[in-house]
Design an enzyme around this catalytic site. Structure first.
Site, PDB file in Angstrom:
ATOM      1  N   GLY A  30       0.842  -1.210   0.000  1.00  0.00           N
ATOM      2  CA  GLY A  30       0.000   0.000   0.000  1.00  0.00           C
ATOM      3  C   GLY A  30       0.858   1.233   0.000  1.00  0.00           C
ATOM      4  O   GLY A  30       1.106   1.838  -1.012  1.00  0.00           O
ATOM      5  N   THR A  31       1.365   1.622   1.094  1.00  0.00           N
ATOM      6  CA  THR A  31       2.606   2.403   1.231  1.00  0.00           C
ATOM      7  C   THR A  31       2.665   3.892   1.148  1.00  0.00           C
ATOM      8  O   THR A  31       1.883   4.557   0.483  1.00  0.00           O
ATOM      9  CB  THR A  31       3.626   1.867   0.196  1.00  0.00           C
ATOM     10  OG1 THR A  31       4.318   0.829   0.817  1.00  0.00           O
ATOM     11  CG2 THR A  31       4.608   2.863  -0.302  1.00  0.00           C
TER      12      THR A  31
END
Lengths: 247, 272
Positions: A30-31
Site C-alpha cells: 500500500g505504502t
C-alpha cells in the site's frame, strides 16, 4: 498508486465465500515512500505495512531495499513485482560494477529500473524511488513511477499515502537542508501519511546514505512525531474533556 | 479504494482464462458448474524459537463445503533441515514442494542448502506463473546461519518474520501470536503455536481434524503426524435403530440374477 491490486485471475481464485479475501488478493505494499537529497547524500524513508486486501500480511516490512553499497530503492505497488525487479536490477548492477571496476552511478541503477518497468509496463504494478550517493554527482533521487517514466527530483514521494503529503512536502522542503533537517522532514511527512492512509502504517524506517556509508534507523509507533490532531482521544481523556461523538 | 489502472496487469485476455469463461458459460446453460479446484482451507503457522523452528498445520482439505480429506499432510519435506507448509490449492502446494529433488541435486555440489536459496527458488517459480499456481507457503528450517522462517505468497512475494500464519484460519491464529508472543527464548512458544492452530481449527470452517507438528533444530527434525486432536468426533446421543418387525412385510418376490465374478479388488477406506 492505488492501494488495492488491479490483478484479478478469473475463475480460478474467485472460489468459495468461505475463503477470506487475504487468501486470494495479491500482496500489495500500500505504502508511503519518500526520498530527499541534501548536500552530501540522501535521506530515504518508508512505512512498514504490506496488505493483502484488508489484511495486513506484514506489519514490519522493510521497503528500503539495498541495490548496491550506496544505492537503495524504495518499493511501492505489488510486493511480488517490486521484489522481483529489485532482484534483477541488483544482479545487473552488481555485474556492471564488476566490469566497470568501480562503484556504479545512481543514474545507472535508475535507468536499469526504468528499463524493466517500461518494457513490462502492462504486466507490472511497481512504483519505485531510486536514491543513493555516487562520487560524480553526490546525493541523487530518481523516481520511476508506474508506467516506467524516469525523472530526477530533489525530493520525491510515492505510494498510496503520498497524495496526503504533497502539500506538506511542497511547503516544508527548502533547498540546501542539512541531514538532520531532512530526517525530520521525512519522518514528519511519513507519520502524517500513515495517520491518514489506511494502507500505510506500522513503523517508520529511515536510511541516510552518504559517502561514509548507510545509517539506518527505525522509529516505532509511539515515538513518531505528534501533531495537533493525532492522539485526540487520549488528550481529551487526560484533560477530562468530552469526546465528541464520531458519525 | 479499488481503482483499476488501465491496461495494467489485467490477465483476463489470456487464452486459458477466455477458454475457461466460455466453458463455464456453456456448462451453466446446461445447469452444471465447472469443478472447483480443491483448496486446503487451512491454518498453518510457524515460529522461530531459541534452538530452531516449529511448524504446525491442521489436516483438513476441503472441496468447496465438503471435507475431501480428513488427514492430509500439509508439512512437506524439502531438505533434511528445511520443511515447508502449504496453503491454498492442494495440488499446487504439492507440486511447488516437489522441488526437494532439485534441492538435493544442488546440495551435491554446494552442501546443505541455506533457507534463502530454497525461498528464492520457490518465489521465482511462483512469480513466473503470476499467481496461477495458487499456493501460499511457510518455509522454515535451520541452516549454517541459524534458524529462519519465510512466507512466500502465491504471486511470488516473500517476507521474513519471527512468527507467521497463513491460510483461511490465519486471522484467528495470528491473533494468538500477536497477543502472547515474547522473545525467542521462552518455553511458552511451543504452547503458543499449539493454541494458535487450535484457534484456527475452532474459528475457521476450512480448518479442522488433527494437528501435525514439525520441530526443526540443529540436532535434527521431529515430525509428529497427528500430534494433537483438539476436536474429537462426538458420540451419538440416541438410538436410531428400529426393532425387526416394526414395518410389516406385505409381499416378497425373489429374482436370482445369473452373475459371474470377473474381477475382485479391495480398496481400504480411511475411517479414522
Amino acid at each position: 498508486m492505488a492501494a488495492a491490486t488491479a490483478m484479478r485471475f478469473g475463475q480460478l481464485s474467485s472460489g468459495s465465500d468461505m475463503a477470506p479475501d487475504w487468501t486470494t488478493k495479491e500482496v500489495s505494499t500500500g505504502t508511503t515512500i519518500m526520498a530527499v537529497e541534501y548536500d552530501g547524500g540522501v535521506v530515504i524513508g518508508a512505512d512498514s505495512r504490506t496488505t493483502t486486501g484488508a489484511y495486513i500480511a506484514n506489519r514490519v516490512t522493510d521497503k528500503l531495499t539495498p541495490i548496491h553499497d550506496r544505492i537503495f530503492c524504495c518499493r511501492s505497488g505489488s510486493a511480488a513485482d517490486t521484489q522481483a525487479i529489485a532482484d534483477v536490477v541488483t544482479y545487473q548492477l552488481g555485474f556492471h560494477s564488476i566490469e566497470l571496476d568501480e562503484a556504479p552511478l545512481v543514474q545507472t541503477a535508475a535507468n536499469l529500473f526504468k528499463a524493466s518497468c517500461y518494457r513490462y509496463r502492462e504486466e507490472l504494478m511497481a512504483g519505485i524511488i531510486v536514491a543513493g550517493w555516487d562520487k560524480r554527482r553526490g546525493g541523487q533521487v530518481y523516481t520511476v513511477p508506474v508506467g516506467g517514466m524516469l525523472v530526477r527530483q530533489p525530493v520525491s514521494v510515492g505510494g498510496s499515502g503520498s497524495t496526503y503529503i504533497y502539500g506538506y512536502m511542497d511547503s516544508n522542503y527548502k533547498p540546501n537542508m542539512t541531514k538532520d533537517q531532512c530526517l525530520r522532514l521525512v519522518s514528519g511527512a511519513l507519520s502524517l501519511a500513515m495517520e491518514r492512509d489506511g494502507s500505510s502504517g506500522g513503523v517508520v524506517r529511515l536510511a541516510a546514505i552518504s559517502e561514509t556509508g548507510v545509517d539506518r534507523q527505525v522509529i516505532l509507533g509511539n515515538q513518531l512525531p505528534k501533531w495537533s490532531t493525532t492522539g485526540y482521544i487520549p488528550y481529551c481523556l487526560s484533560k477530562g474533556l468530552e469526546i465528541y461523538p464520531t458519525v | 479504494s479499488n481503482t483499476e489502472i488501465h491496461g495494467c496487469g489485467n490477465q483476463e485476455n489470456t487464452f486459458p482464462c477466455r477458454r475457461n469463461a466460455v466453458l463455464e458459460g456453456k456448462l451453466s446453460e446446461l445447469g452444471y458448474s465447472s469443478p472447483k479446484a480443491r483448496k486446503t482451507g487451512t491454518t498453518i503457522a510457524g515460529i522461530v524459537f531459541k534452538d530452531g523452528v516449529i511448524l504446525r498445520a491442521d489436516t483438513r482439505a476441503t472441496d468447496d463445503m465438503v471435507v475431501a480429506d480428513k488427514n492430509c499432510m500439509k508439512i512437506h519435506y524439502i531438505a533434511p533441515n528445511i520443511y515447508c507448509c502449504g496453503a491454498g490449492v492442494a495440488a499446487d502446494a504439492e507440486v511447488t514442494t516437489q522441488m526437494s529433488s532439485n534441492v538435493e541435486l544442488h546440495s551435491l555440489s554446494r552442501g546443505c542448502p541455506p533457507l534463502v536459496t530454497v525461498t528464492r527458488q520457490l518465489k521465482r517459480m511462483l512469480f513466473r506463473y503470476q499467481g496461477h499456481i495458487g499456493s501460499s507457503l511457510i518455509v522454515g528450517g535451520v541452516d549454517v546461519t541459524g534458524a529462519h522462517l519465510y512466507s512466500v505468497y502465491l504471486h511470488g512475494s516473500y517476507d521474513k518474520l519471527p512468527f507467521l500464519t497463513m491460510g483461511s484460519g490465519a486471522g484467528a491464529a495470528i491473533s494468538i501470536f500477536e497477543d502472547r508472543y515474547r522473545q525467542p527464548g521462552s518455553e511458552m512458544l511451543k504452547k503458543l503455536v499449539r493454541d494458535a492452530i487450535a484457534a484456527g481449527i475452532f474459528c475457521d470452517l476450512g480448518s479442522g481434524s488433527n494437528v501435525d507438528l514439525c520441530v526443526i533444530t540443529q540436532a535434527g527434525v521431529q515430525y509428529l503426524r497427528g500430534y494433537d486432536q483438539p476436536a474429537q468426533k462426538g458420540k451419538k446421543e440416541g438410538q436410531y435403530k428400529y426393532k425387526p418387525g416394526t414395518t410389516a412385510v406385505l409381499t416378497k418376490t425373489v429374482t436370482p440374477l445369473p452373475l459371474d465374478i470377473v474381477d475382485e479388488s479391495i480398496q481400504l477406506m480411511d475411517t479414522q
